[in-house]
Design an enzyme around this catalytic site. Structure first.
Site, PDB file in Angstrom:
ATOM      1  N   ASN A   7     -16.182 -58.437 -43.771  1.00 31.36           N
ATOM      2  CA  ASN A   7     -16.486 -57.701 -42.458  1.00 31.36           C
ATOM      3  C   ASN A   7     -16.480 -58.683 -41.260  1.00 31.36           C
ATOM      4  O   ASN A   7     -16.831 -60.003 -41.451  1.00 31.36           O
ATOM      5  CB  ASN A   7     -17.875 -57.140 -42.504  1.00 31.36           C
ATOM      6  CG  ASN A   7     -18.942 -57.979 -43.132  1.00 31.36           C
ATOM      7  OD1 ASN A   7     -18.771 -58.758 -43.742  1.00 31.36           O
ATOM      8  ND2 ASN A   7     -20.056 -57.543 -42.349  1.00 31.36           N
ATOM      9  N   GLU A  43     -17.856 -58.506 -37.482  1.00 33.12           N
ATOM     10  CA  GLU A  43     -18.735 -57.886 -36.600  1.00 33.12           C
ATOM     11  C   GLU A  43     -18.177 -58.357 -35.113  1.00 33.12           C
ATOM     12  O   GLU A  43     -17.703 -59.547 -34.918  1.00 33.12           O
ATOM     13  CB  GLU A  43     -20.206 -58.459 -36.712  1.00 33.12           C
ATOM     14  CG  GLU A  43     -20.679 -57.653 -38.034  1.00 33.12           C
ATOM     15  CD  GLU A  43     -22.036 -57.890 -38.414  1.00 33.12           C
ATOM     16  OE1 GLU A  43     -22.640 -57.412 -39.326  1.00 33.12           O
ATOM     17  OE2 GLU A  43     -22.920 -58.699 -37.562  1.00 33.12           O
ATOM     18  N   CYS A  58     -14.720 -53.410 -40.964  1.00 37.47           N
ATOM     19  CA  CYS A  58     -15.044 -53.480 -42.314  1.00 37.47           C
ATOM     20  C   CYS A  58     -14.474 -54.281 -43.261  1.00 37.47           C
ATOM     21  O   CYS A  58     -13.152 -54.339 -43.035  1.00 37.47           O
ATOM     22  CB  CYS A  58     -15.345 -51.943 -43.092  1.00 37.47           C
ATOM     23  SG  CYS A  58     -16.530 -50.903 -42.100  1.00 37.47           S
ATOM     24  N   GLU A  95     -13.347 -53.684 -46.012  1.00 38.86           N
ATOM     25  CA  GLU A  95     -12.264 -52.954 -47.016  1.00 38.86           C
ATOM     26  C   GLU A  95     -10.894 -52.592 -46.027  1.00 38.86           C
ATOM     27  O   GLU A  95      -9.843 -52.979 -46.646  1.00 38.86           O
ATOM     28  CB  GLU A  95     -12.916 -51.513 -47.330  1.00 38.86           C
ATOM     29  CG  GLU A  95     -14.108 -51.525 -48.090  1.00 38.86           C
ATOM     30  CD  GLU A  95     -15.257 -51.348 -47.551  1.00 38.86           C
ATOM     31  OE1 GLU A  95     -15.564 -52.051 -46.381  1.00 38.86           O
ATOM     32  OE2 GLU A  95     -16.136 -50.923 -47.642  1.00 38.86           O
ATOM     33  N   CYS A 131     -17.811 -46.738 -45.901  1.00 40.68           N
ATOM     34  CA  CYS A 131     -18.016 -45.835 -44.678  1.00 40.68           C
ATOM     35  C   CYS A 131     -16.736 -44.959 -44.735  1.00 40.68           C
ATOM     36  O   CYS A 131     -15.691 -45.117 -45.420  1.00 40.68           O
ATOM     37  CB  CYS A 131     -18.192 -46.617 -43.500  1.00 40.68           C
ATOM     38  SG  CYS A 131     -16.612 -47.210 -42.930  1.00 40.68           S
ATOM     39  N   CYS A 177     -13.357 -46.206 -43.805  1.00 43.31           N
ATOM     40  CA  CYS A 177     -12.689 -46.961 -44.922  1.00 43.31           C
ATOM     41  C   CYS A 177     -12.157 -46.098 -46.058  1.00 43.31           C
ATOM     42  O   CYS A 177     -11.170 -46.159 -46.389  1.00 43.31           O
ATOM     43  CB  CYS A 177     -13.776 -48.070 -45.424  1.00 43.31           C
ATOM     44  SG  CYS A 177     -14.025 -49.177 -44.325  1.00 43.31           S
TER      45      CYS A 177
END
Length: 155
Positions: A61, A63, A72, A74, A110, A113
């Protein structure tokens, strides 16, 4: 009105029950989590995808203070695999979360993803196994469709 039941079949595996390939993928996700850029949440997520040829591509990830500009783990891993190896199908994806240097309980991806995973399956015409890896156990589903039964199909 017609009603239908949608069921999910998931395997719950202890870490020592993982196959050698799945364990290698889990460890790659742990490794990737160590490279996460998570100064705001301090929640490091790593993902690793295995391609049909056995190659592993990692992502973490990333940010950004201008939330939601980050990405993210993934999606980082899947987009990296798609951009770098567009002809080789993804067969598995492992996800792991680390906080304060400790692997956490299994986490689920999420919605965004999940949609990218579903489109990855559509792109290659093959299911993608999803391993949600925790400290002591891994939740395994055999296809992203199980995580997003009403996803967009577009094509």
């Amino acid at each position: 009105m017609e009603e239908k039941r949608i069921e999910l079949l998931a395997a719950i595996l202890k870490t020592e029950e993982l196959s050698p390939d799945d364990n290698r993928l889990r460890m790659a996700a742990v490794h990737a989590a160590g490279r996460a850029y998570a100064p705001y949440s301090r929640f490091q997520v790593g993902a690793a995808v295995m391609l049909r040829d056995g190659s592993v591509v990692e992502g973490s990830n990333q940010e950004n203070i201008a939330f939601p500009s980050g990405l993210c783990a993934e999606r980082v891993a899947l987009f990296h695999a798609g951009a770098s190896f567009p002809e080789i199908p993804v067969i598995s994806l492992a996800i792991v979360a680390v906080k304060d240097g400790v692997i956490q309980k299994s986490i689920a991806p999420c919605g965004a993803c999940r949609q990218v995973m579903l489109e990855t399956e559509q792109r290659y015409g093959k299911p993608v196994r999803i391993l949600m890896c925790g400290r002591d156990e891994t939740i395994l589903v055999s296809t992203a469709k199980d995580l997003l039964p009403f996803g967009f199909s577009g094509i």
